[in-house]
Design an enzyme around this catalytic site. Structure first.
Site, PDB file in Angstrom:
ATOM      1  NE  ARG A 171      -0.364   0.017   4.853  1.00  0.00           N
ATOM      2  CZ  ARG A 171      -0.089   1.231   5.499  1.00  0.00           C
ATOM      3  NH1 ARG A 171      -1.111   2.046   5.341  1.00  0.00           N
ATOM      4  NH2 ARG A 171       0.310   0.822   6.486  1.00  0.00           N
ATOM      5  NE  ARG A 175      -1.609   9.779   6.486  1.00  0.00           N
ATOM      6  CZ  ARG A 175      -0.040   9.951   7.229  1.00  0.00           C
ATOM      7  NH1 ARG A 175      -0.623  11.638   7.644  1.00  0.00           N
ATOM      8  NH2 ARG A 175      -0.038   8.693   7.817  1.00  0.00           N
ATOM      9  NE  ARG A 248      19.523  -3.329  -1.270  1.00  0.00           N
ATOM     10  CZ  ARG A 248      20.140  -2.334  -2.299  1.00  0.00           C
ATOM     11  NH1 ARG A 248      20.816  -3.410  -3.111  1.00  0.00           N
ATOM     12  NH2 ARG A 248      20.100  -1.879  -2.587  1.00  0.00           N
ATOM     13  NE  ARG A 279      16.744   7.838   5.395  1.00  0.00           N
ATOM     14  CZ  ARG A 279      15.943   7.300   6.501  1.00  0.00           C
ATOM     15  NH1 ARG A 279      14.791   7.971   6.712  1.00  0.00           N
ATOM     16  NH2 ARG A 279      16.643   6.783   8.034  1.00  0.00           N
ATOM     17  CD  GLU A 305      20.061   7.134   6.952  1.00  0.00           C
ATOM     18  OE1 GLU A 305      18.771   5.967   5.437  1.00  0.00           O
ATOM     19  OE2 GLU A 305      19.500   7.305   7.384  1.00  0.00           O
ATOM     20  CE1 TYR A 353      13.089  -2.382   8.900  1.00  0.00           C
ATOM     21  CE2 TYR A 353      10.549  -2.382   9.297  1.00  0.00           C
ATOM     22  CZ  TYR A 353      12.164  -1.257   9.342  1.00  0.00           C
ATOM     23  OH  TYR A 353      12.491  -0.176   9.061  1.00  0.00           O
ATOM     24  CG  ASP A 355       9.093  -0.087  12.520  1.00  0.00           C
ATOM     25  OD1 ASP A 355      10.304   0.114  11.373  1.00  0.00           O
ATOM     26  OD2 ASP A 355       7.707  -0.105  11.745  1.00  0.00           O
TER      27      ASP A 355
END
Length: 372
Positions: A171, A175, A248, A279, A305, A353, A355
């Protein structure tokens, strides 16, 4: 007699929380880390009065009240909200995609106009998306894909979007409001004083040996404890005997600048393919450009980065969760399940992964099973 109940390998979030909880339950714990510092990838180092995120930006966000209540025992968090900016060849766009983005892209003013424009462009894809490019266009249309998704994604993965599987982008948040809050989480912020201080609070009163590579000294270290909590790479634990899992990696170029403000925001994503970095992070804006006493900081520190394929010696950051690596991990998991005195946890130990908030939830769940 073993000297410790638990040997914890790695002093990142998973290891530090397990060690803290084990000590709270009256267990004896030794923590070892091969790096010269604690805190794993959330390590922050103070330079020029700025807490620099040495392994990339870590912005805490969660909707889990239990996790928030737990971690805020060890640090007070500020009210930082992640609102990145996208730079496409000098054009600046709001992230996530919102009404500011659509106004800049198409000149639309109302949510209805924006929705109509996106729906129009999505129609380009008339079949089930076969790759990431088609998936992204089917979600947000060609214009946003070309300027804000394509180049950034190709740099991140080192592959053309047409070669990447569609499922990578399940997704893309659209917004139809002017909300720049990227994570949209109930609780978010950065620990005041930096993450290192938070981890030091977690490990208060616990023996920690730095510059200690567990795998190099495995035989002797294993004799010290009844059980091992291992948060390193699962394939390295088994000597890569089934093959090497892929990651990665990210390389950082840090620069101290003799100016108070470089880009005016903590994170600016460079979304064109030609700019080599993905970034730039300007660390002082995680804490509003102020020191602990609320004074403006005269200098600034930025990190460019660069995303890269992982190779031996690099820092593994993001597991490549494709079919091939998933199948290899499943084989390593079978071996891990046979190690009765070893708990494999965290991003590297579970090849997953995480968070920060899901890491905390995962280790607290493990502590409940293991320590109660």
């Amino acid at each position: 007699m073993k000297k410790y109940d638990y040997l914890v390998v790695g002093s990142g979030l998973y290891g530090a929380i397990f060690a803290h909880e084990a000590k709270a339950k009256g267990k004896s714990v030794l923590v070892v880390d091969k790096r010269p510092h604690m805190a794993g990838n959330v390590y922050t180092e103070k330079q020029e009065g700025i807490n620099v995120h040495m392994y990339g930006a870590h912005i805490f966000h969660t909707n889990d009240k239990k996790v928030w209540n737990y971690i805020t025992q060890f640090a007070e968090f500020n009210r930082f909200t992640n609102s990145p900016v996208a730079n496409y060849k000098g054009e600046l766009y709001s992230m996530p995609f919102n009404m500011y983005t659509f106004n800049k892209m198409w000149g639309v003013v109302t949510p209805e106009e924006a929705a109509t424009k996106i729906e129009e462009q999505k129609k380009e894809i008339i079949r089930e998306p076969q790759n990431l490019e088609e998936q992204a266009i089917s979600l947000v249309g060609r214009d946003i894909y070309e300027k804000l998704v394509k180049g950034y994604t190709e740099k991140q993965w080192g592959r053309d979007c047409k070669e990447l599987p569609a499922f990578i982008i399940k997704r893309l948040p659209v917004r139809l409001t002017f909300d720049n809050n990227y994570f949209n989480a109930l609780y978010q912020g950065i620990p005041i004083g930096g993450y290192t201080k938070m981890v030091e609070n977690l490990l208060d009163g616990i023996e920690v040996r730095l510059n200690t590579d567990y795998l190099e000294h495995k035989t002797e270290l294993d004799t010290l404890a009844d059980k091992v909590v291992y948060t390193g790479p699962i394939d390295a634990y088994f000597g890569f005997k089934l093959g090497t899992l892929e990651y990665r990696s990210v390389r950082f170029e840090n620069e101290t600048l003799d100016i108070p403000n470089f880009q005016g925001n903590a994170a600016v994503n460079y979304t064109d393919r030609e700019t080599p970095w993905t970034r730039i992070i300007e660390h002082k804006w995680f804490e509003f450009g102020k020191d602990e006493d609320g004074n403006d900081l005269p200098k600034t520190i930025i990190s460019r980065e660069y995303s890269s394929e992982w190779k031996a010696g690099d820092e593994p950051y993001y597991p490549v969760n494709d079919e091939k690596n998933g199948a290899l991990y499943a084989k390593y998991k079978e071996l891990a399940d046979m190690e009765s005195n070893v708990i494999f946890g965290g991003r590297l130990g579970e090849y997953k992964y995480y968070d920060m908030d899901t890491t905390i939830a995962s280790v607290l769940d493990m502590c409940e099973k293991e320590l109660d």
